[in-house]
Design an enzyme around this catalytic site. Structure first.
Site, mmCIF file in Angstrom:
data_model
loop_
_atom_site.group_PDB
_atom_site.id
_atom_site.type_symbol
_atom_site.label_atom_id
_atom_site.label_comp_id
_atom_site.label_asym_id
_atom_site.label_seq_id
_atom_site.Cartn_x
_atom_site.Cartn_y
_atom_site.Cartn_z
ATOM 1 N N GLY A 133 0.841 -1.209 0.000
ATOM 2 C CA GLY A 133 0.000 0.000 0.000
ATOM 3 C C GLY A 133 0.866 1.245 0.000
ATOM 4 O O GLY A 133 1.081 1.852 1.058
ATOM 5 N N SER A 135 0.911 3.597 -3.264
ATOM 6 C CA SER A 135 0.258 4.610 -4.099
ATOM 7 C C SER A 135 -1.098 5.028 -3.547
ATOM 8 O O SER A 135 -1.838 4.221 -2.980
ATOM 9 C CB SER A 135 0.053 4.063 -5.517
ATOM 10 O OG SER A 135 1.264 3.592 -6.033
ATOM 11 N N GLU A 252 12.361 -4.473 -4.622
ATOM 12 C CA GLU A 252 11.388 -4.618 -5.703
ATOM 13 C C GLU A 252 12.031 -4.445 -7.074
ATOM 14 O O GLU A 252 11.635 -5.077 -8.040
ATOM 15 C CB GLU A 252 10.252 -3.594 -5.536
ATOM 16 C CG GLU A 252 9.252 -3.675 -6.683
ATOM 17 C CD GLU A 252 7.987 -2.875 -6.487
ATOM 18 O OE1 GLU A 252 7.903 -2.084 -5.542
ATOM 19 O OE2 GLU A 252 7.074 -3.050 -7.318
HETATM 20 C C1 LIG Z 1 0.212 -3.071 -12.937
HETATM 21 C C2 LIG Z 1 0.440 -2.115 -11.802
HETATM 22 C C3 LIG Z 1 0.541 -2.603 -10.524
HETATM 23 C C4 LIG Z 1 0.749 -1.717 -9.468
HETATM 24 N N1 LIG Z 1 0.809 -2.226 -8.207
HETATM 25 C C5 LIG Z 1 0.954 -1.384 -7.169
HETATM 26 C C6 LIG Z 1 0.949 -1.885 -5.839
HETATM 27 O O1 LIG Z 1 0.825 -3.089 -5.612
HETATM 28 N N2 LIG Z 1 1.054 -1.014 -4.823
HETATM 29 C C7 LIG Z 1 1.200 0.329 -5.018
HETATM 30 O O2 LIG Z 1 1.331 1.052 -4.035
HETATM 31 N N3 LIG Z 1 1.210 0.840 -6.271
HETATM 32 C C8 LIG Z 1 1.076 0.026 -7.352
HETATM 33 N N4 LIG Z 1 1.058 0.518 -8.613
HETATM 34 C C9 LIG Z 1 1.099 1.967 -8.805
HETATM 35 C C10 LIG Z 1 2.380 2.480 -9.406
HETATM 36 O O3 LIG Z 1 3.467 2.353 -8.514
HETATM 37 C C11 LIG Z 1 2.093 3.941 -9.785
HETATM 38 O O4 LIG Z 1 1.157 3.905 -10.851
HETATM 39 C C12 LIG Z 1 3.308 4.671 -10.201
HETATM 40 O O5 LIG Z 1 4.154 4.868 -9.108
HETATM 41 C C13 LIG Z 1 2.957 6.018 -10.854
HETATM 42 O O6 LIG Z 1 2.119 6.774 -10.032
HETATM 43 P P1 LIG Z 1 0.786 7.441 -10.622
HETATM 44 O O7 LIG Z 1 -0.010 6.389 -11.311
HETATM 45 O O8 LIG Z 1 0.150 8.225 -9.519
HETATM 46 O O9 LIG Z 1 1.297 8.447 -11.755
HETATM 47 P P2 LIG Z 1 1.878 9.908 -11.556
HETATM 48 O O10 LIG Z 1 2.831 9.937 -10.426
HETATM 49 O O11 LIG Z 1 0.735 10.853 -11.552
HETATM 50 O O12 LIG Z 1 2.706 10.077 -12.904
HETATM 51 C C14 LIG Z 1 2.080 10.337 -14.161
HETATM 52 C C15 LIG Z 1 3.184 10.547 -15.200
HETATM 53 O O13 LIG Z 1 4.012 11.671 -14.835
HETATM 54 C C16 LIG Z 1 5.389 11.287 -14.742
HETATM 55 N N5 LIG Z 1 6.034 11.978 -13.619
HETATM 56 C C17 LIG Z 1 5.571 12.060 -12.339
HETATM 57 N N6 LIG Z 1 6.452 12.744 -11.577
HETATM 58 C C18 LIG Z 1 7.494 13.083 -12.380
HETATM 59 C C19 LIG Z 1 8.721 13.777 -12.174
HETATM 60 N N7 LIG Z 1 9.059 14.240 -10.980
HETATM 61 N N8 LIG Z 1 9.569 13.917 -13.232
HETATM 62 C C20 LIG Z 1 9.241 13.424 -14.460
HETATM 63 N N9 LIG Z 1 8.077 12.767 -14.731
HETATM 64 C C21 LIG Z 1 7.219 12.597 -13.694
HETATM 65 C C22 LIG Z 1 5.374 9.775 -14.470
HETATM 66 O O14 LIG Z 1 6.570 9.157 -14.911
HETATM 67 C C23 LIG Z 1 4.139 9.343 -15.285
HETATM 68 O O15 LIG Z 1 4.511 9.136 -16.645
HETATM 69 C C24 LIG Z 1 0.865 -0.319 -9.708
HETATM 70 C C25 LIG Z 1 0.769 0.163 -11.012
HETATM 71 C C26 LIG Z 1 0.556 -0.713 -12.052
HETATM 72 C C27 LIG Z 1 0.456 -0.148 -13.426
#
Ligand SMILES: Cc1cc2nc3c(=O)[nH]c(=O)nc-3n(C[C@H](O)[C@H](O)[C@H](O)COP(=O)(O)OP(=O)(O)OC[C@H]3O[C@@H](n4cnc5c(N)ncnc54)[C@H](O)[C@@H]3O)c2cc1C
Length: 385
Positions: A133, A135, A252
């Protein structure tokens, strides 16, 4: 002069680990369910508790954990071989995956003796499945801004409220290790974060599965409404959540997991080309094979540093970034090759596998930290920012 090569000293698998490979193959021949390639391509999203328990009965869940806590106390090289064999076979490893690779090592590193004695043997028996947990709807890449909060409860313990999202397997798991705020505000960033082991059967927990683009529901949204947590749900030090989570992400991102997500598709395509006597794509197959060999070498080098007790965070980020790019190139190239002959008869199983991997592969460079975030980590590690 400090060069990239200093970060990736060549490493080879010890003979013992190669001998272990034969045992793993023997186990898979006996226990691997007969699944078509499009099911096997799901591998670490494929949930099969019975398979995980059979693996655990063999002693291979929590392989690196100490024997005293039920583990097999094998080294990182044996784990490399085990993971490599499971993923190339397309075994459904998702049930025990996170407990094995992330939560177990975290509890071993930061848990009290009582927490280790309670959780680790159950992880190793395949009886306790974990999810992560981290995100939240407004905190993905920017994890330091998490808003889910645990406050001290009047009668002792803690009360947890907030929301997590994209939590892989939350709807199948017994526990979540959650990163939450225990003091200050989201603006305090790295200060005031802590990690808790949350029993997902507690009152106030609601888990809502989310359906992905391919029609599978492998992750969930999890709501906490004043969930009562005992004092011993806190793992590690109160306020040290950020440092702990950084160590957890190193578990991870290292390992061979980030190379093999499209391997079932690649193998299935090669089988099909071979069956047709089609040599037109030999150069593409050769490129993938050499690329894979180089990535595997890098991954092994990271494994050697883990085995030496180091924490190669930057190198692991580099392998994940290069590995996921490779994993995404495979479906794109195969789709293009199949598209060159739109009228030729194509094996339905190969088409289904290609369609599935093409749909799901954008997630490879999101889960575990996005491409842009990893490139930032690498640039910082190389002193470029
Ligand atoms: C299949 C799958 C399984 C997952 N499983 C888990 C899980 O078990 N537990 C969990 O906690 N999370 C999980 N996640 C979540 C995952 O870790 C997040 O989706 C990821 O960290 C991105 O966060 P976000 O979706 O909020 O995107 P955002 O952080 O909103 O990012 C959106 C875009 O902006 C870019 N971006 C953001 N900040 C910056 C920066 N500072 N500089 C440049 N570019 C930037 C990112 O690279 C991305 O392209 C999972 C995701 C997927 C797809």
């Amino acid at each position: 002069m400090h060069t990239l090569l200093d970060h990736f000293a060549p490493a080879a698998l010890p003979e013992e680990a190669e001998r272990f490979r034969a045992q793993v193959r023997g186990f898979l021949a006996e226990h691997m369910p007969a699944l078509p390639a499009d099911r096997r391509a799901r591998s670490w999203l494929g949930f099969d508790a019975a398979f995980s328990r059979a693996l655990a009965a063999q002693g291979w869940v929590g392989v690196t954990l100490p024997r005293a806590h039920g583990g097999a106390q094998m080294d990182a090289f044996s784990r490399f071989v085990l993971v490599e064999e499971l993923l190339t076979a397309g075994a459904p490893v998702s049930a025990h995956w996170i407990a094995d690779r992330q939560s177990g090592p975290l509890i071993h590193k930061f848990g009290t003796e009582a927490q280790q004695a309670f959780y680790l043997p159950r992880i190793c028996r395949g009886e306790a499945f974990f999810c992560i947990g981290m995100s939240e709807p407004n905190a993905g890449s920017d994890l330091a801004s998490v808003g889910t909060r645990a406050v001290r409860a009047a009668g002792g313990g803690w009360s947890l409220s907030g929301r997590k999202i994209w939590t892989t397997n939350a709807h199948h798991c017994h526990y979540m290790i959650a990163l939450v705020r225990t003091s200050g505000t989201p603006q305090d960033r790295h200060q005031g974060l802590s990690q808790f082991i949350v029993d997902l059967s507690l009152p106030g927990v609601t888990v809502r599965p989310i359906t992905d683009l391919a029609g599978d529901a492998h992750f969930s949204e999890v709501f906490f409404d004043e969930v009562p947590l005992a004092d011993d749900a806190l793992i590690g030090q109160e306020g040290s959540g950020w440092a702990q989570v950084t160590a957890e992400l190193a578990f991870e991102r290292s390992g061979p997991e980030r190379i093999y997500s499209s391997i079932v598709l690649l193998d299935r395509w090669i089988d099909w080309l071979r069956a047709r006597g089609d040599t037109r794509h030999a150069a593409a197959v050769g490129r993938f094979a050499t690329h894979l060999a180089a990535l595997r070498g890098l991954s092994l080098s990271v494994t050697a540093r883990l085995a030496a007790g180091e924490s190669p965070v930057v190198e692991a980020a580099l392998v994940k970034e290069l590995g996921t790019t490779f994993e995404q190139e495979i479906p794109a190239a195969i789709e293009a090759a199949l598209g060159e002959e739109p009228d030729a008869p194509v094996d339905a199983e190969l088409l289904r596998t290609c369609a599935y991997v093409s749909q799901i592969c954008p997630t490879y460079s999101l889960r575990g930290g996005t491409r842009e975030i990893l490139r930032g980590v690498i640039a910082r590690g190389l002193g470029l920012r």
